[in-house]
Scaffold this motif. Structure first.
Motif, PDB file in Angstrom:
ATOM      1  N   HIS A  61     -19.699  41.880  47.066  1.00 25.88           N
ATOM      2  CA  HIS A  61     -18.815  42.497  48.059  1.00 25.88           C
ATOM      3  C   HIS A  61     -17.783  41.504  48.579  1.00 25.88           C
ATOM      4  CE1 HIS A  61     -20.775  46.354  48.160  1.00 25.88           C
ATOM      5  NE2 HIS A  61     -21.941  45.805  48.434  1.00 25.88           N
ATOM      6  N   CYS A  62     -18.112  40.229  48.564  1.00 26.88           N
ATOM      7  CA  CYS A  62     -17.195  39.194  49.057  1.00 26.88           C
ATOM      8  C   CYS A  62     -16.247  38.681  47.975  1.00 26.88           C
ATOM      9  CB  CYS A  62     -17.990  38.033  49.642  1.00 26.88           C
ATOM     10  SG  CYS A  62     -18.894  38.501  51.126  1.00 26.88           S
ATOM     11  N   GLY A  63     -16.379  39.198  46.758  1.00 23.36           N
ATOM     12  CA  GLY A  63     -15.477  38.810  45.687  1.00 23.36           C
ATOM     13  C   GLY A  63     -15.854  37.533  44.957  1.00 23.36           C
ATOM     14  N   ILE A  64     -17.044  37.026  45.212  1.00 23.01           N
ATOM     15  CA  ILE A  64     -17.495  35.809  44.534  1.00 23.01           C
ATOM     16  C   ILE A  64     -18.095  36.158  43.175  1.00 23.01           C
ATOM     17  CG2 ILE A  64     -19.101  33.863  44.663  1.00 23.01           C
ATOM     18  CD1 ILE A  64     -18.693  34.020  47.765  1.00 23.01           C
ATOM     19  N   LEU A  65     -18.811  37.274  43.139  1.00 26.99           N
ATOM     20  CA  LEU A  65     -19.411  37.757  41.899  1.00 26.99           C
ATOM     21  C   LEU A  65     -18.800  39.090  41.504  1.00 26.99           C
ATOM     22  CD1 LEU A  65     -23.242  37.112  42.403  1.00 26.99           C
ATOM     23  CD2 LEU A  65     -21.619  35.748  41.082  1.00 26.99           C
ATOM     24  N   GLU A  66     -18.914  39.380  40.228  1.00 28.66           N
ATOM     25  CA  GLU A  66     -18.532  40.678  39.690  1.00 28.66           C
ATOM     26  C   GLU A  66     -19.798  41.263  39.103  1.00 28.66           C
ATOM     27  OE1 GLU A  66     -16.079  42.128  35.797  1.00 28.66           O
ATOM     28  OE2 GLU A  66     -15.230  40.469  36.954  1.00 28.66           O
ATOM     29  N   SER A  67     -19.991  42.564  39.274  1.00 24.74           N
ATOM     30  CA  SER A  67     -21.178  43.192  38.704  1.00 24.74           C
ATOM     31  C   SER A  67     -20.774  44.310  37.756  1.00 24.74           C
ATOM     32  CB  SER A  67     -22.092  43.729  39.804  1.00 24.74           C
ATOM     33  OG  SER A  67     -21.441  44.752  40.537  1.00 24.74           O
ATOM     34  N   HIS A  68     -21.657  44.559  36.811  1.00 25.83           N
ATOM     35  CA  HIS A  68     -21.425  45.602  35.808  1.00 25.83           C
ATOM     36  C   HIS A  68     -22.777  46.232  35.511  1.00 25.83           C
ATOM     37  CE1 HIS A  68     -19.537  47.669  32.479  1.00 25.83           C
ATOM     38  NE2 HIS A  68     -20.495  47.241  31.682  1.00 25.83           N
ATOM     39  N   ARG A  69     -22.815  47.573  35.563  1.00 22.71           N
ATOM     40  CA  ARG A  69     -24.064  48.284  35.274  1.00 22.71           C
ATOM     41  C   ARG A  69     -24.212  48.513  33.780  1.00 22.71           C
ATOM     42  NH1 ARG A  69     -25.876  52.046  39.983  1.00 22.71           N
ATOM     43  NH2 ARG A  69     -24.886  50.975  41.708  1.00 22.71           N
ATOM     44  N   GLY A  70     -25.439  48.728  33.390  1.00 30.68           N
ATOM     45  CA  GLY A  70     -25.692  49.065  31.996  1.00 30.68           C
ATOM     46  C   GLY A  70     -26.463  47.991  31.272  1.00 30.68           C
ATOM     47  N   PRO A  71     -26.786  48.249  30.003  1.00 31.66           N
ATOM     48  CA  PRO A  71     -27.620  47.330  29.229  1.00 31.66           C
ATOM     49  C   PRO A  71     -26.986  45.956  29.023  1.00 31.66           C
ATOM     50  CG  PRO A  71     -26.912  49.188  27.870  1.00 31.66           C
ATOM     51  CD  PRO A  71     -26.437  49.451  29.262  1.00 31.66           C
ATOM     52  N   SER A  72     -25.671  45.878  28.998  1.00 27.15           N
ATOM     53  CA  SER A  72     -25.028  44.567  28.833  1.00 27.15           C
ATOM     54  C   SER A  72     -24.450  44.081  30.163  1.00 27.15           C
ATOM     55  CB  SER A  72     -23.923  44.646  27.774  1.00 27.15           C
ATOM     56  OG  SER A  72     -22.936  45.583  28.187  1.00 27.15           O
ATOM     57  N   GLY A  73     -24.921  44.666  31.239  1.00 25.09           N
ATOM     58  CA  GLY A  73     -24.382  44.347  32.564  1.00 25.09           C
ATOM     59  C   GLY A  73     -25.136  43.248  33.271  1.00 25.09           C
ATOM     60  N   GLY A  74     -24.914  43.195  34.554  1.00 34.25           N
ATOM     61  CA  GLY A  74     -25.518  42.189  35.403  1.00 34.25           C
ATOM     62  C   GLY A  74     -24.468  41.624  36.344  1.00 34.25           C
ATOM     63  N   PHE A  75     -24.585  40.339  36.632  1.00 34.74           N
ATOM     64  CA  PHE A  75     -23.672  39.650  37.544  1.00 34.74           C
ATOM     65  C   PHE A  75     -23.055  38.453  36.835  1.00 34.74           C
ATOM     66  CE2 PHE A  75     -26.587  41.881  40.279  1.00 34.74           C
ATOM     67  CZ  PHE A  75     -25.789  42.339  41.310  1.00 34.74           C
ATOM     68  N   ARG A  76     -21.806  38.169  37.201  1.00 37.94           N
ATOM     69  CA  ARG A  76     -21.140  36.972  36.710  1.00 37.94           C
ATOM     70  C   ARG A  76     -20.151  36.504  37.778  1.00 37.94           C
ATOM     71  NH1 ARG A  76     -16.943  39.063  32.016  1.00 37.94           N
ATOM     72  NH2 ARG A  76     -15.570  40.216  33.411  1.00 37.94           N
ATOM     73  N   LEU A  77     -19.720  35.255  37.637  1.00 37.55           N
ATOM     74  CA  LEU A  77     -18.724  34.724  38.564  1.00 37.55           C
ATOM     75  C   LEU A  77     -17.436  35.518  38.421  1.00 37.55           C
ATOM     76  CD1 LEU A  77     -19.234  30.872  38.108  1.00 37.55           C
ATOM     77  CD2 LEU A  77     -20.019  32.295  40.011  1.00 37.55           C
ATOM     78  N   ASN A  78     -16.810  35.821  39.534  1.00 36.63           N
ATOM     79  CA  ASN A  78     -15.565  36.576  39.529  1.00 36.63           C
ATOM     80  C   ASN A  78     -14.355  35.679  39.255  1.00 36.63           C
ATOM     81  OD1 ASN A  78     -14.108  38.972  39.776  1.00 36.63           O
ATOM     82  ND2 ASN A  78     -13.767  38.696  41.956  1.00 36.63           N
ATOM     83  N   ARG A  79     -14.548  34.379  39.443  1.00 30.89           N
ATOM     84  CA  ARG A  79     -13.500  33.381  39.188  1.00 30.89           C
ATOM     85  C   ARG A  79     -14.152  32.148  38.590  1.00 30.89           C
ATOM     86  NH1 ARG A  79     -12.237  32.296  44.737  1.00 30.89           N
ATOM     87  NH2 ARG A  79     -13.729  33.877  45.283  1.00 30.89           N
ATOM     88  N   ALA A  80     -13.327  31.235  38.152  1.00 24.71           N
ATOM     89  CA  ALA A  80     -13.841  29.978  37.604  1.00 24.71           C
ATOM     90  C   ALA A  80     -14.566  29.195  38.709  1.00 24.71           C
ATOM     91  CB  ALA A  80     -12.684  29.146  37.047  1.00 24.71           C
TER      92      ALA A  80
END
Length: 161
Positions: A61-80
């Motif tokens: 919600h704070c824009g630090i992480l990006e999330s994606h649903r689904g089998p290849s989803g999860g969380f990742r850094l939203n920026r370097a």
């Protein structure tokens, strides 16, 4: 008198548990943009899964992480990692003034506190804030990676975040 005699364990962090967990995860997330499942991150770091999932949602919600649903989803850094500061993470988890409370527990906010420690605490707070604004996740990752490659037998394998 030692902490154990008082009935509590000494704390080694100025941050609350959710902030420490957030930093542990962020430092270990891959920089290549791959997604990691919350349950896998929790298992890898031996952290409670549902609790960590809530922390990851806050960071999203704070824009630090990006999330994606689904089998290849999860969380990742939203920026370097070099674009995300320690201050940004701490403010996301602790609020806009993480060190604003009086050390002696006096109420009334920064301006209403007249305790003898306040002037020194203000100086230290400014130094901590400046340090956090200059320190990035990349800096923490480098520090973590270096501590894991220690040759010294009595040096710990990991630096707690």
């Amino acid at each position: 008198m030692q902490h154990s005699e008082l009935g509590f364990a000494p704390s080694r962090s100025i941050f609350h548990t959710p902030t420490r967990y957030a930093l542990q995860v962020l430092v270990r997330l891959p920089s290549d943009g791959t997604y990691r499942l919350a349950r896998c991150l929790a298992a890898d770091l031996e952290l409670p899964g549902p609790y960590l999932a809530k922390i990851l949602q806050i960071l999203g919600h704070c824009g630090i992480l990006e999330s994606h649903r689904g089998p290849s989803g999860g969380f990742r850094l939203n920026r370097a990692p070099e674009e995300i500061t320690l201050k940004e993470v701490v403010v996301a988890m602790e609020g806009p003034e993480p060190f604003g409370d009086c050390l002696l527990g006096h109420h009334g906010g920064k301006d209403g506190c007249h305790c003898p420690i306040r002037p020194a605490w203000d100086v230290l707070q400014n130094q901590l804030t400046a340090f956090m604004a200059e320190t990035t996740l990349q800096d923490l990752k480098v520090s973590h990676d270096l501590s894991s490659i220690s040759d010294e037998p009595d040096r710990p394998d990991a630096v707690p975040v």
